[in-house]
Design an enzyme around this catalytic site. Structure first.
Site, PDB file in Angstrom:
ATOM      1  N   SER A  88       0.856  -1.093  -0.145  1.00 15.44           N
ATOM      2  CA  SER A  88      -0.136   0.049  -0.024  1.00 15.44           C
ATOM      3  C   SER A  88       0.885   1.355  -0.136  1.00 15.44           C
ATOM      4  CB  SER A  88      -0.879  -0.107   0.992  1.00 15.44           C
ATOM      5  OG  SER A  88      -0.246  -0.117   2.401  1.00 15.44           O
ATOM      6  N   GLY A  89       2.089   0.959   0.121  1.00 13.76           N
ATOM      7  CA  GLY A  89       3.108   2.379   0.092  1.00 13.76           C
ATOM      8  C   GLY A  89       3.340   2.799   1.483  1.00 13.76           C
ATOM      9  N   LEU A  90       2.934   1.827   2.540  1.00 14.38           N
ATOM     10  CA  LEU A  90       3.094   2.203   3.994  1.00 14.38           C
ATOM     11  C   LEU A  90       4.370   1.785   4.470  1.00 14.38           C
ATOM     12  CD1 LEU A  90      -0.736   2.412   5.279  1.00 14.38           C
ATOM     13  CD2 LEU A  90       0.822   4.193   4.462  1.00 14.38           C
ATOM     14  N   GLY A  91       5.145   0.913   3.773  1.00 16.76           N
ATOM     15  CA  GLY A  91       6.474   0.566   4.133  1.00 16.76           C
ATOM     16  C   GLY A  91       6.152  -0.831   4.850  1.00 16.76           C
ATOM     17  N   SER A  92       5.257  -1.868   4.418  1.00 18.88           N
ATOM     18  CA  SER A  92       5.105  -2.888   5.263  1.00 18.88           C
ATOM     19  C   SER A  92       6.206  -3.922   5.049  1.00 18.88           C
ATOM     20  CB  SER A  92       3.697  -3.558   5.099  1.00 18.88           C
ATOM     21  OG  SER A  92       4.054  -4.218   3.560  1.00 18.88           O
ATOM     22  N   SER A  93       6.810  -3.974   3.812  1.00 12.19           N
ATOM     23  CA  SER A  93       8.015  -4.743   3.767  1.00 12.19           C
ATOM     24  C   SER A  93       9.107  -4.534   4.503  1.00 12.19           C
ATOM     25  CB  SER A  93       8.276  -4.988   2.075  1.00 12.19           C
ATOM     26  OG  SER A  93       8.810  -3.808   1.768  1.00 12.19           O
ATOM     27  N   ALA A  94       9.364  -3.157   4.487  1.00 13.12           N
ATOM     28  CA  ALA A  94      10.452  -2.912   5.480  1.00 13.12           C
ATOM     29  C   ALA A  94      10.426  -3.056   6.852  1.00 13.12           C
ATOM     30  CB  ALA A  94      10.810  -1.236   5.148  1.00 13.12           C
ATOM     31  N   ALA A  95       9.098  -2.875   7.292  1.00  8.60           N
ATOM     32  CA  ALA A  95       8.646  -3.081   8.990  1.00  8.60           C
ATOM     33  C   ALA A  95       9.015  -4.503   9.152  1.00  8.60           C
ATOM     34  CB  ALA A  95       7.260  -2.554   8.948  1.00  8.60           C
ATOM     35  N   ASP A 143      12.418   3.552   3.999  1.00 10.26           N
ATOM     36  CA  ASP A 143      11.410   2.765   4.498  1.00 10.26           C
ATOM     37  C   ASP A 143      12.430   2.202   5.690  1.00 10.26           C
ATOM     38  OD1 ASP A 143      10.149   3.819   2.359  1.00 10.26           O
ATOM     39  OD2 ASP A 143       8.874   1.689   2.008  1.00 10.26           O
TER      40      ASP A 143
HETATM   41  C1  MEV Z   1       8.156   4.072  -2.065  1.00 11.64           C
HETATM   42  O1  MEV Z   1       7.444   4.209  -1.155  1.00 11.64           O
HETATM   43  C2  MEV Z   1       8.726   5.291  -2.700  1.00 11.64           C
HETATM   44  C3  MEV Z   1       9.946   5.551  -3.758  1.00 11.64           C
HETATM   45  O2  MEV Z   1      10.496   6.586  -3.630  1.00 11.64           O
HETATM   46  C4  MEV Z   1      10.679   4.248  -3.975  1.00 11.64           C
HETATM   47  C5  MEV Z   1      12.004   4.099  -2.691  1.00 11.64           C
HETATM   48  O3  MEV Z   1      12.117   5.272  -1.953  1.00 11.64           O
HETATM   49  O4  MEV Z   1      12.461   3.169  -2.463  1.00 11.64           O
HETATM   50  C6  MEV Z   1       8.947   5.555  -4.973  1.00 11.64           C
END
Ligand code: MEV
Length: 289
Positions: free
Chosen positions: A74-81, A123
């Site tokens: 979703s773009g909320l950084g779940s894989s990094a977390a 992230d």
């Molecule tokens: C993705 O959450 C953000 C991007 O800038 C990619 C990244 O920073 O790794 C699109």
């Protein structure tokens, strides 16, 4: 058995531009991922290249159980977390004595490998340390924490970060005369916004500028535009895509008294709203249950 948790994140400014060494500002937020690791002869694991990467990097085998409050992809950084919490739980369970900095660096290397070289350290840094982080090229600096009231809108439109990053790279190759100045302008927004972190009204204006520039990069989506307009109409100081775009989430910076109204406007637009704020702890040990 060791249980650790790590927070998700939002990009306040600079997504995509950070991939080209430009500055970005991101903040750790309250939804967390909880990871339990057990040293066992018969390992059981979730099927995930991130989890495999963690055990390989630490050179041990074990079982893992994941409980996530962060919607995935979703773009909320779940894989990094997941990666940061798994590395920390392995570190604890196997007494490997890695520092927080080691964990942040290892998590970034794993993300980079899984995402085929296309990841910024944003992230993994934010998830490890919490708070607000300024990323610029190779450097990462924590900024003073602010009590910002955020509402996230999950468009429920699936997207791929790798594909969106690739799409921007192609556009930049085709139209450097347009895209390079846009990336410079995003840098200008981030560098100006950094001086207004304690002024949400002003910060919201910079978020709106950043959103217009993201649209030029082609990472918008009609449903995200709808949510952004709904949030602004309901009283948000500013609203923009957060993360890679093309789907996934937007974030609205809100006056405290309007956050539930703004969440309602987002939900009324066929999306899921998350009312949240800053997480200042980063990765942490949880009591075993
Ligand atoms: C993705 O959450 C953000 C991007 O800038 C990619 C990244 O920073 O790794 C699109």
């Amino acid at each position: 058995m060791a249980t650790w948790s790590a927070p998700g994140k939002v990009f306040l400014f600079g997504e995509h531009a950070v991939v080209y060494g430009k500055p970005g500002i991101a903040m750790a937020i309250k939804p967390r991922v909880f990871v339990t690791v057990r040293n066992t002869k018969r390992p059981q694991r979730a099927k995930s290249p991130y989890i495999d990467g963690c055990f390989d990097a630490m050179g041990v085998v074990g079982s893992v159980y994941i409980n996530s409050q962060i919607p995935s992809s979703s773009g909320l950084g779940s894989s990094a977390a997941v990666t940061v919490a798994t590395l920390s739980a392995i570190n604890d369970e196997f007494s490997l004595h890695k520092t927080r900095e080691d964990i942040a660096n290892m998590a970034f290397e794993i993300e980079k490998t899984v995402q085929k070289g296309r990841a910024s350290p944003t992230d993994t840094t934010v998830s490890t340390y919490g708070g607000i982080v300024f990323i610029s090229g190779g450097s990462r600096r924590r900024l003073p924490p602010q009590n910002l009231h955020l509402v996230i809108g999950d468009s429920l439109v699936s997207h791929s970060t790798a594909r969106m990053v690739e799409q921007v790279a192609e556009l930049k190759k085709k139209h450097p005369e347009i895209i390079d100045p846009v990336l410079d302008a995003i840098e200008g927004v981030s560098m100006s916004a950094i001086h207004h972190l304690n002024n949400p009204r002003e910060l919201g204006r910079y978020m709106n500028m950043n959103q217009s520039l993201l649209e030029v990069l082609g990472v918008g989506h009609p449903q995200l535009s709808r949510l952004i307009l709904a949030a602004r109409s309901a009283g948000a100081f500013g609203a923009k895509i957060t993360g890679a775009g093309g789907g996934g989430c937007m974030v609205a910076l809100c006056p405290k008294q309007f956050k539930h109204r703004i969440a309602g406007a987002i939900e009324a637009s066929e999306a899921r709203a998350i009312v949240t704020g800053i997480d200042t702890e980063g990765v942490r040990k949880e009591k075993n249950v």
